[in-house]
Design a protein around this motif. Sequence first.
Motif, PDB file in Angstrom:
ATOM      1  N   ALA A 234       0.839  -1.205   0.000  1.00 48.01           N
ATOM      2  CA  ALA A 234       0.000   0.000   0.000  1.00 48.01           C
ATOM      3  C   ALA A 234       0.872   1.253   0.000  1.00 48.01           C
ATOM      4  CB  ALA A 234      -0.928  -0.019   1.213  1.00 48.01           C
ATOM      5  N   ALA A 235       1.969   1.201   0.756  1.00 45.52           N
ATOM      6  CA  ALA A 235       2.840   2.386   0.820  1.00 45.52           C
ATOM      7  C   ALA A 235       3.548   2.616  -0.513  1.00 45.52           C
ATOM      8  CB  ALA A 235       3.857   2.215   1.942  1.00 45.52           C
ATOM      9  N   VAL A 236       3.925   1.530  -1.193  1.00 46.55           N
ATOM     10  CA  VAL A 236       4.562   1.680  -2.513  1.00 46.55           C
ATOM     11  C   VAL A 236       3.567   2.344  -3.467  1.00 46.55           C
ATOM     12  CG1 VAL A 236       5.432   0.406  -4.531  1.00 46.55           C
ATOM     13  CG2 VAL A 236       6.193  -0.225  -2.235  1.00 46.55           C
ATOM     14  N   LEU A 237       2.328   1.865  -3.442  1.00 39.37           N
ATOM     15  CA  LEU A 237       1.326   2.432  -4.360  1.00 39.37           C
ATOM     16  C   LEU A 237       1.011   3.886  -3.989  1.00 39.37           C
ATOM     17  CD1 LEU A 237      -1.043  -0.631  -4.833  1.00 39.37           C
ATOM     18  CD2 LEU A 237       0.581   0.328  -6.486  1.00 39.37           C
ATOM     19  N   ALA A 238       0.971   4.170  -2.701  1.00 36.20           N
ATOM     20  CA  ALA A 238       0.683   5.544  -2.270  1.00 36.20           C
ATOM     21  C   ALA A 238       1.809   6.492  -2.674  1.00 36.20           C
ATOM     22  CB  ALA A 238       0.476   5.570  -0.757  1.00 36.20           C
ATOM     23  N   ASN A 239       3.022   5.947  -2.801  1.00 35.46           N
ATOM     24  CA  ASN A 239       4.177   6.786  -3.157  1.00 35.46           C
ATOM     25  C   ASN A 239       4.562   6.643  -4.630  1.00 35.46           C
ATOM     26  OD1 ASN A 239       5.459   8.170  -0.657  1.00 35.46           O
ATOM     27  ND2 ASN A 239       4.781   6.161   0.056  1.00 35.46           N
ATOM     28  N   ARG A 240       3.613   6.143  -5.415  1.00 37.01           N
ATOM     29  CA  ARG A 240       3.883   5.877  -6.834  1.00 37.01           C
ATOM     30  C   ARG A 240       4.460   7.100  -7.557  1.00 37.01           C
ATOM     31  NH1 ARG A 240      -0.645   2.483  -9.946  1.00 37.01           N
ATOM     32  NH2 ARG A 240       0.009   2.765 -12.093  1.00 37.01           N
ATOM     33  N   GLU A 241       3.830   8.258  -7.379  1.00 34.53           N
ATOM     34  CA  GLU A 241       4.299   9.461  -8.078  1.00 34.53           C
ATOM     35  C   GLU A 241       5.693   9.864  -7.595  1.00 34.53           C
ATOM     36  OE1 GLU A 241       3.049  10.658 -10.760  1.00 34.53           O
ATOM     37  OE2 GLU A 241       1.388   9.240 -10.618  1.00 34.53           O
ATOM     38  N   ALA A 242       5.917   9.681  -6.297  1.00 36.26           N
ATOM     39  CA  ALA A 242       7.231  10.042  -5.751  1.00 36.26           C
ATOM     40  C   ALA A 242       8.316   9.118  -6.308  1.00 36.26           C
ATOM     41  CB  ALA A 242       7.203   9.947  -4.229  1.00 36.26           C
ATOM     42  N   ILE A 243       7.973   7.846  -6.519  1.00 37.66           N
ATOM     43  CA  ILE A 243       8.959   6.897  -7.080  1.00 37.66           C
ATOM     44  C   ILE A 243       9.255   7.293  -8.534  1.00 37.66           C
ATOM     45  CG2 ILE A 243       9.366   4.478  -7.719  1.00 37.66           C
ATOM     46  CD1 ILE A 243       7.600   3.666  -5.321  1.00 37.66           C
ATOM     47  N   ILE A 244       8.203   7.664  -9.270  1.00 42.45           N
ATOM     48  CA  ILE A 244       8.391   8.083 -10.665  1.00 42.45           C
ATOM     49  C   ILE A 244       9.282   9.331 -10.717  1.00 42.45           C
ATOM     50  CG2 ILE A 244       7.181   9.063 -12.661  1.00 42.45           C
ATOM     51  CD1 ILE A 244       4.843   7.140 -11.981  1.00 42.45           C
ATOM     52  N   ALA A 245       8.986  10.282  -9.821  1.00 40.59           N
ATOM     53  CA  ALA A 245       9.780  11.531  -9.797  1.00 40.59           C
ATOM     54  C   ALA A 245      11.238  11.222  -9.448  1.00 40.59           C
ATOM     55  CB  ALA A 245       9.178  12.508  -8.794  1.00 40.59           C
TER      56      ALA A 245
END
Length: 482
Positions: free
Chosen positions: A52-63
């Motif tokens: 859930a945390a990975v998905l919630a931080n999806r945009e941050a991972i992309i950035a």
Amino acid sequence: MNAIVNEATAELECDQIKSEIQRVFEQQRATALHLRQSGKAERVAKIRKLKAAVLANREAIIAAGFADFGKPAAEVELTEILPVIAEANDAIRKLGSWMKPKKVWPSRLSVGTQGYTQYEPKGRVLIVAPWNYPVNLSLGPLVSALAAGNAVIIKPSEMTPHASAVIDKILREVFAEDEVALFEGPASVAQALLELPFDHIFFTGSPAVGKIVMAAAAKHLTSVTLELGGKSPTIVDDTADLAAAARNILWAKFTNNGQTCIAPDHVYVHASVKDAFLQHCIAALEDAYGKEAEQAESPFLARIVNERHAERVKVLLDDAKARGARVVTGGQVDTGLRYIAPTLIDDIPDDAKIMSEEIFGPLLPIISFTDLDTVIARINADPKPLALYVWSRKQANIDKIMQQTTSGGACINHCVVQFLHGNLPFGGVNNSGIGSGHGHYGFLAFSHERAVVRGRIMLAKMFYPPYTATTRKLISLFIKTV
Ligand SMILES: NC(=O)c1ccc[n+]([C@@H]2O[C@H](COP(=O)([O-])OP(=O)(O)OC[C@H]3O[C@@H](n4cnc5c(N)ncnc54)[C@H](O)[C@@H]3O)[C@@H](O)[C@H]2O)c1
């Protein structure tokens, strides 16, 4: 004076990090003991929270992928987020069956007993990750470590600071540091960690550092999984579907700008189809990234991770050219911008550095052959590769290559998808790695398989001393019949 002050500050910082590492490692001792008795529900809950945390931080991972090496969003999602989610879902679905003790039949010598393997967490484990897929290669193994019930310390690479910051944020959101902790920093931080008596080390990186890790692990007889690199050869024979081969090989090679452990390192192509294959390659490159002159502007090409690595790849290209190699397409380099064009190179002499060093960048040597035996001999003369790819429609050629070579993994008429196949072990062989990960194999890497025998009928009684003539006869009978 300044140098002395800097040195003293660095030493102080190093001492502080070491004591911080020691403190967390000690804290994790109690957690590891607790986790030894943890059930499926507790472990699955952790993996769900991580997912859930990975998905919630999806945009941050992309950035972060863009900030660290100009990686296109689609590539970040495909190669960093998707594999972690797949790993998590696989563990969530199957952990119950993975954890169940596995009964075995008694052997002839253990008739009258019941045997089974019981899966225990190794305890406190260390995951050391490289920079090329920083999220995938730290959180993927983390899923396996959690599934197996371990307390974990992660050391990400210092070369992708934006990814490290997001990983740190995710872990802090989900875990207390006595469950999962992260230590950022240079190789010295990894070295400080390697001094500790972990119960397992899962290292992904170069063979050179893999040797350092294994030597450090030997001091405590810590078990290791080493996911290493090397030069993965690709063979295209005269029966191959050239268009499909070109499109797939180039996708596998130029994703992440060639900085992939299982990317095709170089291609052996049958001389009779080489020109046609090169034409298909150029067409495939244009389809993916535009005409040669436009490729530097393509939003679909990542950059080299830093100037030092761009310089390293440039040296390989310059050396090959200086020895007479021909650039078929590409060859443009701007180390300041960390840009190296997707480059196909032909006519490379055997003594060029590019033929012995792992390229790990967007240069693809094309080597023509007429005799498959010479290709096989060349592959077998090199250290055992992490991957080997065969493109052929002739079963006899496929069989010959598969039987006469070895590699960590292999694909036939495909490249790199072995990584995404969660039901297969992923790993190398000797120089390209020891042990494997992913799915059930990842769970096993982080588990101790404890062999348990439960006595029913006491057969051993027959062999107790004093040793009589009957005992000897019985032993002889067993020797004959076992
Ligand atoms: N088999 C796989 O799954 C896989 C996946 C990705 C990358 N790789 C391989 O990794 C390599 C590229 O990654 P890299 O450059 O980050 O690898 P690397 O070996 O330089 O570094 C990996 C990790 O080890 C640490 N490290 C570096 N020097 C160290 C030392 N002296 N002592 C202890 N730790 C040290 C780094 O900080 C980093 O966290 C390539 O060879 C590639 O093929 C393998």
